[in-house]
Design a protein around this motif. Sequence first.
Motif, mmCIF file in Angstrom:
data_model
loop_
_atom_site.group_PDB
_atom_site.id
_atom_site.type_symbol
_atom_site.label_atom_id
_atom_site.label_comp_id
_atom_site.label_asym_id
_atom_site.label_seq_id
_atom_site.Cartn_x
_atom_site.Cartn_y
_atom_site.Cartn_z
ATOM 1 N N GLU A 69 30.742 38.533 38.493
ATOM 2 C CA GLU A 69 32.027 37.954 38.888
ATOM 3 C C GLU A 69 32.950 37.817 37.675
ATOM 4 O O GLU A 69 34.130 38.168 37.731
ATOM 5 C CB GLU A 69 31.796 36.588 39.539
ATOM 6 N N ILE A 70 32.407 37.342 36.578
ATOM 7 C CA ILE A 70 33.195 37.188 35.354
ATOM 8 C C ILE A 70 33.656 38.547 34.841
ATOM 9 O O ILE A 70 34.812 38.720 34.444
ATOM 10 C CB ILE A 70 32.390 36.428 34.276
ATOM 11 N N TYR A 72 34.173 41.278 36.547
ATOM 12 C CA TYR A 72 35.252 41.770 37.406
ATOM 13 C C TYR A 72 36.571 41.087 37.069
ATOM 14 O O TYR A 72 37.615 41.732 36.978
ATOM 15 C CB TYR A 72 34.919 41.549 38.886
ATOM 16 N N LYS A 73 36.532 39.781 36.859
ATOM 17 C CA LYS A 73 37.757 39.053 36.525
ATOM 18 C C LYS A 73 38.338 39.510 35.194
ATOM 19 O O LYS A 73 39.547 39.510 35.017
ATOM 20 C CB LYS A 73 37.483 37.546 36.494
ATOM 21 N N MET A 74 37.460 39.872 34.264
ATOM 22 C CA MET A 74 37.909 40.336 32.952
ATOM 23 C C MET A 74 38.283 41.816 32.968
ATOM 24 O O MET A 74 38.710 42.359 31.951
ATOM 25 C CB MET A 74 36.798 40.105 31.916
ATOM 26 N N ASP A 75 38.088 42.480 34.101
ATOM 27 C CA ASP A 75 38.372 43.906 34.245
ATOM 28 C C ASP A 75 37.558 44.731 33.250
ATOM 29 O O ASP A 75 38.060 45.667 32.631
ATOM 30 C CB ASP A 75 39.870 44.169 34.080
#
Length: 84
Positions: A69-70, A72-75
Amino acid sequence: MCLAIPGKIISIENQVDEIFRLAKVSFDGIIKDVNLAMVPEAKTGDYVLVHVGSAISIVDEEEAKKTMEILYKMDELDELENNE
């Protein structure tokens, strides 16, 4: 930056001996071949941290999902997705 990405072992495909094993690992649906030599205790269904095609440790499912999840959020997963 070097990252280890968590994935779930979906099958152990090639076992030459007790140490050299290759697994199919799912990274949120993207399947890659991973060397399990550094985690001889790993089994199908386990989550592992993978760096440069080798599993380096076993992690629990909750930690693996939080990490994905992290990322993905950080791309930070573009390279993984582009290498399908």
